[in-house]
Design a protein around this motif. Structure first.
Motif, PDB file in Angstrom:
ATOM      1  N   GLY A 358      22.632 -46.795  52.826  1.00  0.00           N
ATOM      2  CA  GLY A 358      23.841 -45.991  52.652  1.00  0.00           C
ATOM      3  C   GLY A 358      23.536 -44.532  52.891  1.00  0.00           C
ATOM      4  O   GLY A 358      22.384 -44.127  53.083  1.00  0.00           O
ATOM      5  N   GLU A 359      24.582 -43.727  52.897  1.00  0.00           N
ATOM      6  CA  GLU A 359      24.419 -42.306  53.139  1.00  0.00           C
ATOM      7  C   GLU A 359      23.732 -41.634  51.950  1.00  0.00           C
ATOM      8  O   GLU A 359      23.650 -42.193  50.846  1.00  0.00           O
ATOM      9  CB  GLU A 359      25.786 -41.661  53.380  1.00  0.00           C
ATOM     10  CG  GLU A 359      26.502 -42.187  54.620  1.00  0.00           C
ATOM     11  CD  GLU A 359      27.867 -41.554  54.799  1.00  0.00           C
ATOM     12  OE1 GLU A 359      28.306 -40.836  53.859  1.00  0.00           O
ATOM     13  OE2 GLU A 359      28.496 -41.777  55.845  1.00  0.00           O
ATOM     14  N   ALA A 362      24.725 -41.847  48.005  1.00  0.00           N
ATOM     15  CA  ALA A 362      25.550 -43.046  47.796  1.00  0.00           C
ATOM     16  C   ALA A 362      25.193 -43.781  46.507  1.00  0.00           C
ATOM     17  O   ALA A 362      25.973 -44.612  46.040  1.00  0.00           O
ATOM     18  CB  ALA A 362      25.404 -43.997  48.986  1.00  0.00           C
ATOM     19  N   LYS A 364      21.789 -45.101  45.975  1.00  0.00           N
ATOM     20  CA  LYS A 364      20.692 -46.057  46.214  1.00  0.00           C
ATOM     21  C   LYS A 364      19.525 -45.804  45.257  1.00  0.00           C
ATOM     22  O   LYS A 364      19.085 -46.711  44.537  1.00  0.00           O
ATOM     23  CB  LYS A 364      20.196 -45.936  47.662  1.00  0.00           C
ATOM     24  CG  LYS A 364      21.282 -46.018  48.717  1.00  0.00           C
ATOM     25  CD  LYS A 364      20.726 -45.925  50.111  1.00  0.00           C
ATOM     26  CE  LYS A 364      19.983 -44.631  50.379  1.00  0.00           C
ATOM     27  NZ  LYS A 364      20.864 -43.440  50.311  1.00  0.00           N
ATOM     28  N   LEU A 531      24.804 -52.434  50.881  1.00  0.00           N
ATOM     29  CA  LEU A 531      25.270 -51.140  51.373  1.00  0.00           C
ATOM     30  C   LEU A 531      26.021 -50.421  50.263  1.00  0.00           C
ATOM     31  O   LEU A 531      27.007 -50.933  49.737  1.00  0.00           O
ATOM     32  CB  LEU A 531      26.182 -51.343  52.588  1.00  0.00           C
ATOM     33  CG  LEU A 531      26.839 -50.070  53.134  1.00  0.00           C
ATOM     34  CD1 LEU A 531      25.794 -49.156  53.762  1.00  0.00           C
ATOM     35  CD2 LEU A 531      27.919 -50.418  54.155  1.00  0.00           C
ATOM     36  N   MET A 532      25.556 -49.234  49.906  1.00  0.00           N
ATOM     37  CA  MET A 532      26.192 -48.423  48.880  1.00  0.00           C
ATOM     38  C   MET A 532      27.066 -47.354  49.529  1.00  0.00           C
ATOM     39  O   MET A 532      26.709 -46.780  50.569  1.00  0.00           O
ATOM     40  CB  MET A 532      25.136 -47.746  47.996  1.00  0.00           C
ATOM     41  CG  MET A 532      24.211 -48.699  47.268  1.00  0.00           C
ATOM     42  SD  MET A 532      25.090 -49.725  46.063  1.00  0.00           S
ATOM     43  CE  MET A 532      25.722 -48.461  44.948  1.00  0.00           C
ATOM     44  N   ASP A 533      28.202 -47.081  48.923  1.00  0.00           N
ATOM     45  CA  ASP A 533      29.112 -46.067  49.437  1.00  0.00           C
ATOM     46  C   ASP A 533      29.810 -45.382  48.265  1.00  0.00           C
ATOM     47  O   ASP A 533      30.572 -46.011  47.527  1.00  0.00           O
ATOM     48  CB  ASP A 533      30.142 -46.690  50.379  1.00  0.00           C
ATOM     49  CG  ASP A 533      31.052 -45.652  51.017  1.00  0.00           C
ATOM     50  OD1 ASP A 533      30.584 -44.510  51.227  1.00  0.00           O
ATOM     51  OD2 ASP A 533      32.227 -45.966  51.288  1.00  0.00           O
ATOM     52  N   HIS A 534      29.483 -44.101  48.055  1.00  0.00           N
ATOM     53  CA  HIS A 534      30.078 -43.301  46.977  1.00  0.00           C
ATOM     54  C   HIS A 534      29.942 -43.993  45.617  1.00  0.00           C
ATOM     55  O   HIS A 534      30.892 -44.062  44.830  1.00  0.00           O
ATOM     56  CB  HIS A 534      31.553 -43.013  47.257  1.00  0.00           C
ATOM     57  CG  HIS A 534      31.760 -42.129  48.443  1.00  0.00           C
ATOM     58  ND1 HIS A 534      31.945 -42.621  49.719  1.00  0.00           N
ATOM     59  CD2 HIS A 534      31.793 -40.777  48.559  1.00  0.00           C
ATOM     60  CE1 HIS A 534      32.096 -41.622  50.564  1.00  0.00           C
ATOM     61  NE2 HIS A 534      32.008 -40.474  49.890  1.00  0.00           N
ATOM     62  N   ALA A 538      29.576 -51.544  48.771  1.00  0.00           N
ATOM     63  CA  ALA A 538      30.573 -51.738  49.831  1.00  0.00           C
ATOM     64  C   ALA A 538      30.370 -53.062  50.546  1.00  0.00           C
ATOM     65  O   ALA A 538      31.337 -53.752  50.880  1.00  0.00           O
ATOM     66  CB  ALA A 538      30.491 -50.588  50.825  1.00  0.00           C
ATOM     67  N   ARG A 552      30.746 -51.540  57.925  1.00  0.00           N
ATOM     68  CA  ARG A 552      30.025 -50.267  57.950  1.00  0.00           C
ATOM     69  C   ARG A 552      28.558 -50.450  58.311  1.00  0.00           C
ATOM     70  O   ARG A 552      27.985 -49.672  59.069  1.00  0.00           O
ATOM     71  CB  ARG A 552      30.154 -49.590  56.568  1.00  0.00           C
ATOM     72  CG  ARG A 552      29.411 -48.287  56.425  1.00  0.00           C
ATOM     73  CD  ARG A 552      29.905 -47.249  57.384  1.00  0.00           C
ATOM     74  NE  ARG A 552      29.217 -45.969  57.176  1.00  0.00           N
ATOM     75  CZ  ARG A 552      29.092 -45.042  58.104  1.00  0.00           C
ATOM     76  NH1 ARG A 552      29.621 -45.242  59.305  1.00  0.00           N
ATOM     77  NH2 ARG A 552      28.477 -43.920  57.847  1.00  0.00           N
ATOM     78  N   TYR A 553      27.911 -51.474  57.785  1.00  0.00           N
ATOM     79  CA  TYR A 553      26.498 -51.704  58.079  1.00  0.00           C
ATOM     80  C   TYR A 553      26.310 -51.983  59.565  1.00  0.00           C
ATOM     81  O   TYR A 553      25.360 -51.486  60.195  1.00  0.00           O
ATOM     82  CB  TYR A 553      25.954 -52.876  57.254  1.00  0.00           C
ATOM     83  CG  TYR A 553      24.490 -53.173  57.521  1.00  0.00           C
ATOM     84  CD1 TYR A 553      23.492 -52.404  56.945  1.00  0.00           C
ATOM     85  CD2 TYR A 553      24.119 -54.228  58.360  1.00  0.00           C
ATOM     86  CE1 TYR A 553      22.150 -52.667  57.191  1.00  0.00           C
ATOM     87  CE2 TYR A 553      22.782 -54.495  58.618  1.00  0.00           C
ATOM     88  CZ  TYR A 553      21.803 -53.714  58.033  1.00  0.00           C
ATOM     89  OH  TYR A 553      20.471 -53.974  58.290  1.00  0.00           O
TER      90      TYR A 553
END
Length: 574
Positions: A358-359, A362, A364, A531-534, A538, A552-553
Motif C-alpha cells: 500500500g501507499e 496506509a 502497513k 493491500l492497505m488503503d487509508h 482494501a 488497486r493491487y
C-alpha cells in the motif's frame, strides 16, 4: 532512598559534630578572655587554648568523615538513579520516543544527573552544616544576651523576605536554563546525526546560526540567574555588617557600664560572623541546589511517565507459539492525530507468509508494530493463538518473535556479538549455523576478522545489504515462532535485494511471517497479499487472485512491471 538510611544517619551525626565544634570555639574564647586575660590567669588561657585545639581537631576529623560518607552515599544514590532511568527508558513505549527529542532524553541521563552529582558531592555537606550552625547560633545568641540577640534578629525579616524573592525568581531562571540547554543538546544531536544531509545541502552556516541562537538563549537564562546571585549575596553581607556594627556599639556601652564582659562581646561578634556565614554559604550552594532541584524534578517526571504498553495484572507466560494471529476490529491512532487503522479484521493462520502493501501511511508498518506490541490498539484487540496480547507476559512473548526492521540497527561489538544479540548464550557453532542458514556466512568470511570483525556504531562500516543479512541471521538465531519484516529490502539495490530475499525465504520457512513490502516482487512471493488503503484493508488474497481481481493491487503491479495497457493480461513472476 531505601538502603541508604544508615549511611545518611552517620553523615548527619558527623555533620552535627562539625556544627557543635564550630559553636564551641567562641565559648572557649570567651572563657579565655574573661577567666584568663582579664584576671591575668595564664592557666585559664592555656586551658582554653588546649580545648580550642582539641575542638579544631575533632571538627577536622568530622569534616573528613562527613565528606567521605556523603560522597560515597551520593555516588551510590546516583548509580541507583541512573539504573532506574535506564530501566524506565527501556520500559517506555515507542510513542514516547516519537514525541520526545533524543537530545532532551539524553539530557536527563547526562546533564540532569550530573547536576545532582555536583550538588551531592560538593553542596550537600555545606548545606547540612550551614543549617545546623545557623539554628545553633540563634540559640547561643539568646543564651549569651537576649538584648543583643534582639538587635541581631532585627535583620532577620529583610533576610527572610530577600531569600523568599531570590528563591522564587531563581527557580524560574534555572528551570528556563534547563529547558534551553535541553534544546541546545537536542539541536546538537540532530545536527550530528544529520551531518551528511547538512553538508550536502551546504547548510553549515544556518546550522551554526541556529546553534548559536540556542546557545545564546541558554546564556541569557544563566546570566539572569547570576544577576540574582550578584544582588542577593552582597545584600546578605550588608546585613551581616549592619548587625555587627549595631552589636559593637551597644555592646561597648554595656561593657563600659559593667553589664557585659569583654569576652562575651568578643564571642558575640564571632557568633554574628558565624550566624551570617551559613546564610552566605547556603547562598553559594544555592546555584547548585536550584540546578539539582530542577534536574530532580525533570528526572522524576521521566520516572513517572506511564508506559503505553502496560503489563497485565497476572501476565501469561509464553513458552512457545503456534503463530495464529487475529486482528479483531482493530483501531489505532498515534496520539491525537488521524487514525492510522480503522476497523481492521484479519485472520492469519500459523505458518503463513503475509505481505502488506500500500501507499506510504496506509497502515502497513502499524499492523506489524501492533503484533510486536510496540503499541496497543486504541480499539478492538490483537490475539495470538487466541490470547489477547495485552494478557501475555511481554518479555517472554517477544522472546518468541524475530524482528528485522527496514534499517537494521547493529550495536557496537563484533559480527558475532551482533548475530548473538538476541541470544547471548549461543555458542560459536550456533552463531555460524544461523549465518549459514540465511546465506550470510560467505559474506562474513570476506570481512577482515570474519565473525570477529568489529562493527562500528549503528554498523556504519558495513553496507546496507551486509547489515540486513546480519539482522536476518540475528532473527534466525533466536528461532522465532513469528517473524516480522518491516520493509527489510526497501533501501537495497536489486542485486543485494535478491540476496536478502533468498535469506528472508530461508528464515521464514514454516514460521508465521508478516512482511511490509514496498517492492511488489517481495509481495509476489508471499502466500498472501493484503493491500492497505487509508488504514483499512482494501484487498486480500494471493498474488494471482488479486491480479485477476483487477483492482488497486493489479494497477500497482502493472505500473511496477511497466505494462502499457490496463486491459492486457499481466504475467505473474511469482
Amino acid at each position: 532512598m531505601r538502603g541508604f538510611g544508615a549511611p545518611l544517619l552517620i553523615s548527619l551525626g558527623l555533620v552535627a559534630v562539625d556544627a557543635v565544634m564550630s559553636l564551641l570555639l567562641p565559648v572557649l574564647i570567651r572563657h579565655g578572655i574573661d577567666q584568663g586575660v582579664t584576671r591575668m590567669a595564664l592557666g585559664a588561657v592555656w586551658a582554653a587554648a588546649g580545648l580550642g585545639l582539641f575542638t579544631v581537631l575533632v571538627q577536622w576529623a568530622a569534616q573528613i568523615g562527613e565528606t567521605r560518607m556523603t560522597g560515597r552515599t551520593g555516588e551510590r544514590v546516583l548509580y541507583s538513579l541512573r539504573l532506574k532511568i535506564f530501566a524506565q527508558l527501556q520500559r517506555l513505549g515507542l510513542d514516547y520516543y516519537e514525541r520526545e527529542l533524543t537530545g532532551r532524553i539524553m539530557t536527563r541521563m547526562t546533564t540532569d544527573v550530573d547536576a545532582l552529582s555536583t550538588f551531592l558531592q560538593t553542596g550537600l555537606v555545606t548545606a547540612f552544616v550551614s543549617v545546623v550552625t545557623f539554628f545553633g547560633i540563634m540559640v547561643a545568641l539568646l543564651v549569651i544576651d537576649v538584648q543583643l540577640a534582639l538587635v541581631v534578629f532585627v535583620t532577620l525579616p529583610p533576610l527572610i523576605i530577600a531569600t523568599f524573592f531570590f528563591r522564587r525568581a531563581s527557580v524560574k531562571a534555572y528551570e528556563l536554563a534547563r529547558e534551553r540547554v535541553s534544546a541546545v543538546n537536542a539541536d546538537l544531536q540532530e545536527s550530528v546525526s544529520g551531518l551528511l544531509i547538512l553538508q550536502a545541502f551546504r547548510r553549515e552556516r544556518s546550522g551554526r546560526q541556529r546553534f548559536a541562537d540556542g546557545s545564546d538563549s541558554y546564556r541569557r537564562a544563566r546570566i539572569r540567574g547570576q544577576w540574582l546571585i550578584s544582588v542577593y549575596f552582597p545584600f546578605v553581607q550588608l546585613l551581616s555588617s549592619v548587625a555587627a556594627a549595631a552589636v559593637l556599639i551597644m555592646g561597648a556601652h554595656r561593657v563600659d557600664a559593667g553589664t557585659l564582659t569583654t569576652g562575651a562581646l568578643v564571642a558575640y561578634l564571632l557568633y554574628i560572623d558565624l550566624f551570617f556565614a551559613p546564610v552566605q554559604q547556603l547562598s553559594q550552594v544555592f546555584d547548585g541546589y536550584q540546578q539539582a532541584t530542577v534536574s530532580l524534578g525533570r528526572i522524576q517526571e521521566l520516572l513517572q511517565e506511564p508506559t503505553s504498553t502496560k503489563a497485565a495484572d497476572e501476565p501469561l507466560e509464553v513458552l512457545s507459539l503456534r503463530g495464529d494471529i487475529v486482528f479483531e476490529d482493530v483501531d489505532f491512532a498515534y496520539g491525537d492525530d488521524e487514525e492510522a487503522l480503522r476497523e481492521v479484521s484479519l485472520a492469519i493462520p500459523a505458518g503463513q507468509t503475509v505481505a502488506f502493501v500500500g501507499e506510504t501511511g496506509a497502515g502497513k508498518s502499524t499492523l506489524v508494530k501492533l503484533v510486536a506490541r510496540f503499541y496497543d490498539p486504541t480499539g478492538g484487540r490483537v490475539t495470538v493463538d487466541g490470547a489477547d496480547l495485552r494478557a501475555l507476559d511481554l518479555t517472554s512473548y517477544r522472546h518468541r518473535l524475530g524482528v528485522v526492521p527496514q534499517e537494521a540497527y547493529l550495536f557496537q561489538g563484533t559480527v558475532r556479538d551482533a548475530i548473538a544479540y538476541g541470544r547471548p548464550d549461543a555458542t560459536d557453532a550456533q552463531v555460524e549455523a544461523a549465518a549459514r542458514a540465511v546465506g550470510a556466512h560467505d559474506m562474513i568470511a570476506t570481512l577482515d576478522g570474519g565473525y570477529l570483525h568489529e562493527v562500528a556504531e549503528r554498523g556504519r562500516n558495513l553496507s546496507a545489504g551486509q547489515r540486513q543479512l546480519i539482522a536476518l541471521a540475528r532473527a534466525e538465531l533466536v528461532d522465532p515462532d513469528i517473524l516480522l519484516l518491516d520493509e527489510a529490502t526497501a533501501a537495497l539495490d536489486l542485486a543485494t535485494e535478491a540476496v536478502v530475499n533468498q535469506a528472508t525465504d530461508r528464515v521464514a520457512g514454516r514460521r508465521t511471517t508478516l512482511v511490509v513490502a514496498h517492492r511488489l516482487t517481495t509481495a509476489a512471493r508471499a502466500d498472501r497479499v493484503v493491500l492497505m488503503d487509508h488504514g483499512r484493508i482494501a484487498e486480500d488474497g494471493t498474488h494471482e487472485q488479486l491480479l485477476q481481481l483487477g483492482g488497486r493491487y493489479a494497477q500497482l503491479w502493472r505500473t511496477f512491471v511497466g505494462a502499457a495497457e490496463p486491459g492486457e493480461p499481466v504475467a505473474s513472476s511469482a
